[in-house]
Scaffold this motif. Structure first.
Motif, PDB file in Angstrom:
ATOM      1  N   GLU A 190     -62.535  -3.482 -56.786  1.00  0.00           N
ATOM      2  CA  GLU A 190     -61.307  -3.178 -56.051  1.00  0.00           C
ATOM      3  C   GLU A 190     -60.353  -4.362 -56.119  1.00  0.00           C
ATOM      4  O   GLU A 190     -60.772  -5.514 -55.978  1.00  0.00           O
ATOM      5  N   MET A 191     -59.080  -4.056 -56.339  1.00  0.00           N
ATOM      6  CA  MET A 191     -58.062  -5.105 -56.358  1.00  0.00           C
ATOM      7  C   MET A 191     -56.826  -4.624 -55.604  1.00  0.00           C
ATOM      8  O   MET A 191     -56.362  -3.499 -55.804  1.00  0.00           O
ATOM      9  N   MET A 192     -56.284  -5.481 -54.754  1.00  0.00           N
ATOM     10  CA  MET A 192     -55.013  -5.201 -54.079  1.00  0.00           C
ATOM     11  C   MET A 192     -53.944  -6.105 -54.686  1.00  0.00           C
ATOM     12  O   MET A 192     -54.162  -7.313 -54.839  1.00  0.00           O
TER      13      MET A 192
ATOM     14  N   PHE B 207     -49.368  -6.513 -55.628  1.00  0.00           N
ATOM     15  CA  PHE B 207     -48.002  -6.051 -55.424  1.00  0.00           C
ATOM     16  C   PHE B 207     -47.641  -4.971 -56.454  1.00  0.00           C
ATOM     17  O   PHE B 207     -48.192  -4.939 -57.541  1.00  0.00           O
ATOM     18  N   SER B 208     -46.683  -4.145 -56.079  1.00  0.00           N
ATOM     19  CA  SER B 208     -46.108  -3.207 -57.026  1.00  0.00           C
ATOM     20  C   SER B 208     -44.596  -3.357 -56.949  1.00  0.00           C
ATOM     21  O   SER B 208     -43.988  -3.035 -55.939  1.00  0.00           O
ATOM     22  N   HIS B 209     -44.026  -3.910 -58.007  1.00  0.00           N
ATOM     23  CA  HIS B 209     -42.584  -4.212 -58.018  1.00  0.00           C
ATOM     24  C   HIS B 209     -41.776  -2.932 -58.237  1.00  0.00           C
ATOM     25  O   HIS B 209     -42.174  -2.079 -59.031  1.00  0.00           O
ATOM     26  N   THR B 210     -40.639  -2.849 -57.549  1.00  0.00           N
ATOM     27  CA  THR B 210     -39.821  -1.638 -57.685  1.00  0.00           C
ATOM     28  C   THR B 210     -39.304  -1.457 -59.107  1.00  0.00           C
ATOM     29  O   THR B 210     -39.105  -0.325 -59.557  1.00  0.00           O
ATOM     30  N   ASN B 211     -39.105  -2.554 -59.835  1.00  0.00           N
ATOM     31  CA  ASN B 211     -38.590  -2.446 -61.209  1.00  0.00           C
ATOM     32  C   ASN B 211     -39.681  -2.081 -62.214  1.00  0.00           C
ATOM     33  O   ASN B 211     -39.380  -1.592 -63.297  1.00  0.00           O
ATOM     34  N   TRP B 212     -40.939  -2.361 -61.892  1.00  0.00           N
ATOM     35  CA  TRP B 212     -42.053  -1.998 -62.778  1.00  0.00           C
ATOM     36  C   TRP B 212     -43.241  -1.614 -61.893  1.00  0.00           C
ATOM     37  O   TRP B 212     -44.246  -2.340 -61.840  1.00  0.00           O
ATOM     38  N   PRO B 213     -43.128  -0.453 -61.238  1.00  0.00           N
ATOM     39  CA  PRO B 213     -44.201  -0.008 -60.338  1.00  0.00           C
ATOM     40  C   PRO B 213     -45.518   0.183 -61.080  1.00  0.00           C
ATOM     41  O   PRO B 213     -45.537   0.624 -62.242  1.00  0.00           O
ATOM     42  N   TYR B 214     -46.598  -0.128 -60.405  1.00  0.00           N
ATOM     43  CA  TYR B 214     -47.938  -0.073 -61.014  1.00  0.00           C
ATOM     44  C   TYR B 214     -48.250   1.318 -61.568  1.00  0.00           C
ATOM     45  O   TYR B 214     -47.975   2.338 -60.927  1.00  0.00           O
ATOM     46  N   LYS B 215     -48.843   1.329 -62.761  1.00  0.00           N
ATOM     47  CA  LYS B 215     -49.287   2.581 -63.375  1.00  0.00           C
ATOM     48  C   LYS B 215     -50.761   2.426 -63.756  1.00  0.00           C
ATOM     49  O   LYS B 215     -51.138   1.434 -64.390  1.00  0.00           O
ATOM     50  N   GLU B 216     -51.538   3.408 -63.379  1.00  0.00           N
ATOM     51  CA  GLU B 216     -52.973   3.342 -63.615  1.00  0.00           C
ATOM     52  C   GLU B 216     -53.305   3.274 -65.108  1.00  0.00           C
ATOM     53  O   GLU B 216     -54.320   2.699 -65.502  1.00  0.00           O
ATOM     54  N   ASN B 217     -52.452   3.851 -65.932  1.00  0.00           N
ATOM     55  CA  ASN B 217     -52.738   3.889 -67.377  1.00  0.00           C
ATOM     56  C   ASN B 217     -52.047   2.777 -68.165  1.00  0.00           C
ATOM     57  O   ASN B 217     -51.895   2.890 -69.383  1.00  0.00           O
ATOM     58  N   TRP B 218     -51.633   1.721 -67.480  1.00  0.00           N
ATOM     59  CA  TRP B 218     -51.047   0.598 -68.218  1.00  0.00           C
ATOM     60  C   TRP B 218     -52.057   0.057 -69.238  1.00  0.00           C
ATOM     61  O   TRP B 218     -53.228  -0.222 -68.880  1.00  0.00           O
ATOM     62  N   PRO B 219     -51.641  -0.138 -70.477  1.00  0.00           N
ATOM     63  CA  PRO B 219     -52.572  -0.631 -71.499  1.00  0.00           C
ATOM     64  C   PRO B 219     -53.203  -1.977 -71.186  1.00  0.00           C
ATOM     65  O   PRO B 219     -54.338  -2.231 -71.579  1.00  0.00           O
ATOM     66  N   ILE B 220     -52.488  -2.863 -70.490  1.00  0.00           N
ATOM     67  CA  ILE B 220     -53.029  -4.210 -70.295  1.00  0.00           C
ATOM     68  C   ILE B 220     -54.365  -4.185 -69.581  1.00  0.00           C
ATOM     69  O   ILE B 220     -55.270  -4.970 -69.905  1.00  0.00           O
ATOM     70  N   TYR B 221     -54.559  -3.261 -68.635  1.00  0.00           N
ATOM     71  CA  TYR B 221     -55.839  -3.216 -67.927  1.00  0.00           C
ATOM     72  C   TYR B 221     -56.946  -2.656 -68.831  1.00  0.00           C
ATOM     73  O   TYR B 221     -58.105  -3.008 -68.678  1.00  0.00           O
ATOM     74  N   LYS B 222     -56.562  -1.806 -69.780  1.00  0.00           N
ATOM     75  CA  LYS B 222     -57.543  -1.315 -70.747  1.00  0.00           C
ATOM     76  C   LYS B 222     -58.016  -2.476 -71.638  1.00  0.00           C
ATOM     77  O   LYS B 222     -59.208  -2.630 -71.896  1.00  0.00           O
TER      78      LYS B 222
ATOM     79  N   GLY C  71     -65.355  -6.195 -69.574  1.00  0.00           N
ATOM     80  CA  GLY C  71     -66.239  -5.212 -68.964  1.00  0.00           C
ATOM     81  C   GLY C  71     -65.867  -4.880 -67.534  1.00  0.00           C
ATOM     82  O   GLY C  71     -66.577  -4.137 -66.860  1.00  0.00           O
ATOM     83  N   ILE C  72     -64.774  -5.442 -67.044  1.00  0.00           N
ATOM     84  CA  ILE C  72     -64.362  -5.210 -65.659  1.00  0.00           C
ATOM     85  C   ILE C  72     -63.114  -4.333 -65.635  1.00  0.00           C
ATOM     86  O   ILE C  72     -62.127  -4.621 -66.310  1.00  0.00           O
ATOM     87  N   SER C  73     -63.191  -3.276 -64.873  1.00  0.00           N
ATOM     88  CA  SER C  73     -62.006  -2.465 -64.611  1.00  0.00           C
ATOM     89  C   SER C  73     -61.756  -2.486 -63.111  1.00  0.00           C
ATOM     90  O   SER C  73     -62.629  -2.862 -62.327  1.00  0.00           O
ATOM     91  N   PHE C  74     -60.572  -2.085 -62.735  1.00  0.00           N
ATOM     92  CA  PHE C  74     -60.192  -2.188 -61.323  1.00  0.00           C
ATOM     93  C   PHE C  74     -59.708  -0.861 -60.768  1.00  0.00           C
ATOM     94  O   PHE C  74     -58.996  -0.107 -61.437  1.00  0.00           O
ATOM     95  N   LYS C  75     -60.123  -0.625 -59.549  1.00  0.00           N
ATOM     96  CA  LYS C  75     -59.492   0.403 -58.742  1.00  0.00           C
ATOM     97  C   LYS C  75     -58.424  -0.322 -57.933  1.00  0.00           C
ATOM     98  O   LYS C  75     -58.727  -1.053 -56.998  1.00  0.00           O
ATOM     99  N   VAL C  76     -57.174  -0.126 -58.342  1.00  0.00           N
ATOM    100  CA  VAL C  76     -56.080  -0.942 -57.812  1.00  0.00           C
ATOM    101  C   VAL C  76     -55.428  -0.276 -56.604  1.00  0.00           C
ATOM    102  O   VAL C  76     -55.156   0.931 -56.615  1.00  0.00           O
ATOM    103  N   GLN C  77     -55.209  -1.079 -55.576  1.00  0.00           N
ATOM    104  CA  GLN C  77     -54.406  -0.642 -54.438  1.00  0.00           C
ATOM    105  C   GLN C  77     -53.043  -1.317 -54.564  1.00  0.00           C
ATOM    106  O   GLN C  77     -52.881  -2.472 -54.164  1.00  0.00           O
ATOM    107  N   PRO C  78     -52.060  -0.634 -55.135  1.00  0.00           N
ATOM    108  CA  PRO C  78     -50.733  -1.256 -55.271  1.00  0.00           C
ATOM    109  C   PRO C  78     -49.960  -1.159 -53.960  1.00  0.00           C
ATOM    110  O   PRO C  78     -49.980  -0.126 -53.292  1.00  0.00           O
ATOM    111  N   VAL C  79     -49.291  -2.222 -53.604  1.00  0.00           N
ATOM    112  CA  VAL C  79     -48.527  -2.263 -52.348  1.00  0.00           C
ATOM    113  C   VAL C  79     -47.068  -2.495 -52.694  1.00  0.00           C
ATOM    114  O   VAL C  79     -46.713  -3.508 -53.296  1.00  0.00           O
ATOM    115  N   MET C  80     -46.208  -1.549 -52.307  1.00  0.00           N
ATOM    116  CA  MET C  80     -44.798  -1.617 -52.689  1.00  0.00           C
ATOM    117  C   MET C  80     -43.980  -2.484 -51.721  1.00  0.00           C
ATOM    118  O   MET C  80     -43.043  -3.168 -52.118  1.00  0.00           O
TER     119      MET C  80
END
Length: 511
Positions: free
Chosen positions: A48-50, A52-67, A74-83
């Motif tokens: 789990e990771m909390m 920020f989520s910026h208004t200009n680039w709001p968090y997307k679960e399918n962003w390639p960088i996390y892949k 070997g670590i993936s995250f269940k992200v809690q983005p906070v706007m």
């Protein structure tokens, strides 16, 4: 995971079988190989990771960088983005005991407050597991000085590199200046003169664009050889309070003059970014103080009309004989990573973070994956043409967003800048202040800062606003200085001095 298993997992498994972790391997490589082994053996984890989520680039679960990061570690995250209101969300998570494995903290003070209570890992206790982080701190002593707790511990993992994009700067509409044969000002008297001339040419304009309360004074202060708050004066080796200094008064007098003659918008203190942008985009302002990146960002908002609009870097004008042609360089990012002390995957997380400080991790976080986000031609890398500029890259890939890196190589993004922006980034470092120390305070010191410091700040801001708006005559300046001093300026100065001396002591002992 599939890509790693298919392309790299077999290599890692072979490494295990053939015993490639020989004594000759570096410790850095050993850490990386261990992560690879875990992946190859199916030790993939989702944590789990909390963040920020910026208004200009709001968090997307399918962003390639996390892949990419998952493939590598070997670590993936269940992200809690906070706007918005991150502080409240962060404090609620910590007070409830439901702390995510990894979370962003929005200040050194927050990390230290919760770290000393046992919520976060002290990284200094695990440097033997983090060779890349340890080397980074050795190579960047100025960063190490900015991450300590009052006890000399480290609960705050810094972000580094992105601050280069966050430079404040004076800018001007070079197309308008050229059209009317005007010269960029080098002093505040010249700034006044050229703003008056622009007001004559464009009567409905407010030639100087500033916004957001008294924040413009922060960047203006070095031109008057002062500061908008408490500050460490390197030349005099002492702590000072700028808002009571004679040079600060001169700066306020200029702002009062600009306001009285309509050279700044009458409601500039209430303006937010949209109103500020509109003034520039609608030919109602021609000189501005803001992030240097708007040189490239604002034209994008004009679409087909972008060719009719041009901003360029303006060397900061000076306001007093001892003033400096400097903008304020804010220094390191205020955000950093903290690891939950009770995380069941603490060691994996420490390895993950250490990887982000390795050359491979910095490269991956900066560029992404070859063939997907960038290509190499004749030995030179370049980002895919799909990304029009830096913000576009962040929006589409997650690269260089909060939570997806620790260190970024900002030189990688130069090719995405306009020629004028590239030139500005070369000039800017010669015209900016040295960052002020970022200090750690004890509970007792924090109490003084939150009680006395906030009282002083509120009074100072109210009075300075009245001076600028003409609601209070400048003849009352001495009375203002006496009153603000009575509220406890010296008490707050003593706190900063004590915290600074304590930090220097820790650093000297570590040598």
């Amino acid at each position: 995971m599939k890509i790693w298993n298919r392309k790299l997992g077999l290599l890692a498994l072979a490494a295990i079988i053939t015993g490639t972790l020989l004594s000759g391997c570096s410790k850095e490589n050993a850490v990386k190989e261990e992560n690879h082994e875990n992946v190859a053996l199916g030790k993939e984890v989702t944590l789990e990771m909390m963040t920020f989520s910026h208004t200009n680039w709001p968090y997307k679960e399918n962003w390639p960088i996390y892949k990419y990061l998952k493939e590598e570690t070997g670590i993936s995250f269940k992200v809690q983005p906070v706007m918005s209101d991150y502080t409240t969300t962060m404090n609620l998570a910590i007070s409830s005991g439901e702390i995510p494995d990894l979370m962003m903290v929005n200040s050194l003070n927050a990390a230290n407050t919760h770290g000393v209570s046992g919520a976060f890992v002290d990284y200094f206790e695990h440097l033997d597991q983090m060779p890349n982080y340890r080397k980074f701190l050795e190579d960047h002593p100025e960063v190490k000085a900015a991450i300590l707790s009052p006890e000399g511990k480290n609960y705050f993992m810094p972000l580094y590199g992105l601050e280069q994009q966050s430079r404040r700067s004076w800018l001007y509409r070079d197309d308008v200046f050229e059209k009317h044969n005007l010269t960029p000002p080098t002093t505040y008297d010249e700034l006044y003169t050229v703003a008056k001339r622009l007001k004559e040419i464009y009567p409905d304009s407010f030639p100087i664009a500033v916004f957001n309360g008294l924040s413009p004074l922060v960047n203006m202060a070095p031109a008057f050889n002062t500061n908008s708050s408490y500050y460490y004066d390197d030349e005099k080796d002492e702590w000072r309070y700028g808002p009571t200094e004679d040079n600060y008064k001169k700066m306020v007098e200029y702002m009062n003059k600009f306001y009285a003659e309509g050279l700044v918008a009458p409601d500039f203190m209430a303006h937010k970014r949209k109103q500020f942008n509109d003034l520039l985009l609608q030919n109602k302002s021609f000189i501005a103080s803001d992030y240097i990146g708007i040189m490239d960002e604002l034209p994008l908002m004009l679409g087909d009309k972008a060719s009719e609009f041009s901003l360029d870097y303006m060397v900061p004008p000076v306001g007093t004989p001892d003033g400096k042609s400097h903008n304020v360089f804010a220094g390191l990012q205020s955000d950093g990573f903290a690891v939950a002390a009770n995380s069941k995957e603490r060691d994996r997380l420490l390895q993950y973070l250490d990887f982000l400080f390795s050359p491979e991790g910095i490269e991956l976080a900066t560029w992404g994956r070859e063939g997907e986000t960038f290509t190499t031609e004749n030995g030179a890398r370049k980002f895919n043409v799909d990304y029009k500029e830096f913000g576009d890259l962040r929006t589409k890939t997650g690269i260089a967003t909060i939570g997806a890196h620790t260190v970024l190589d900002m030189t990688a993004y130069e090719s995405m800048y306009s020629p004028k922006m590239r030139e500005a980034m070369k000039i800017a470092p010669d015209h900016e202040t040295k960052p002020q120390p970022r200090l750690a305070y004890t509970n007792e010191e924090n109490e003084v800062l939150s009680m006395v410091g906030e009282t002083v700040k509120k009074f100072h801001e109210e009075q300075i606003a009245k001076f600028i708006l003409g609601q209070k005559p400048m003849d009352d300046w001495d009375a203002y200085v006496n009153e603000v001093n009575k509220l406890g300026v010296q008490q707050v100065l003593d706190v900063h001095r004590s915290a600074y001396e304590r930090t220097q002591k820790f650093l000297n002992e570590a040598k």
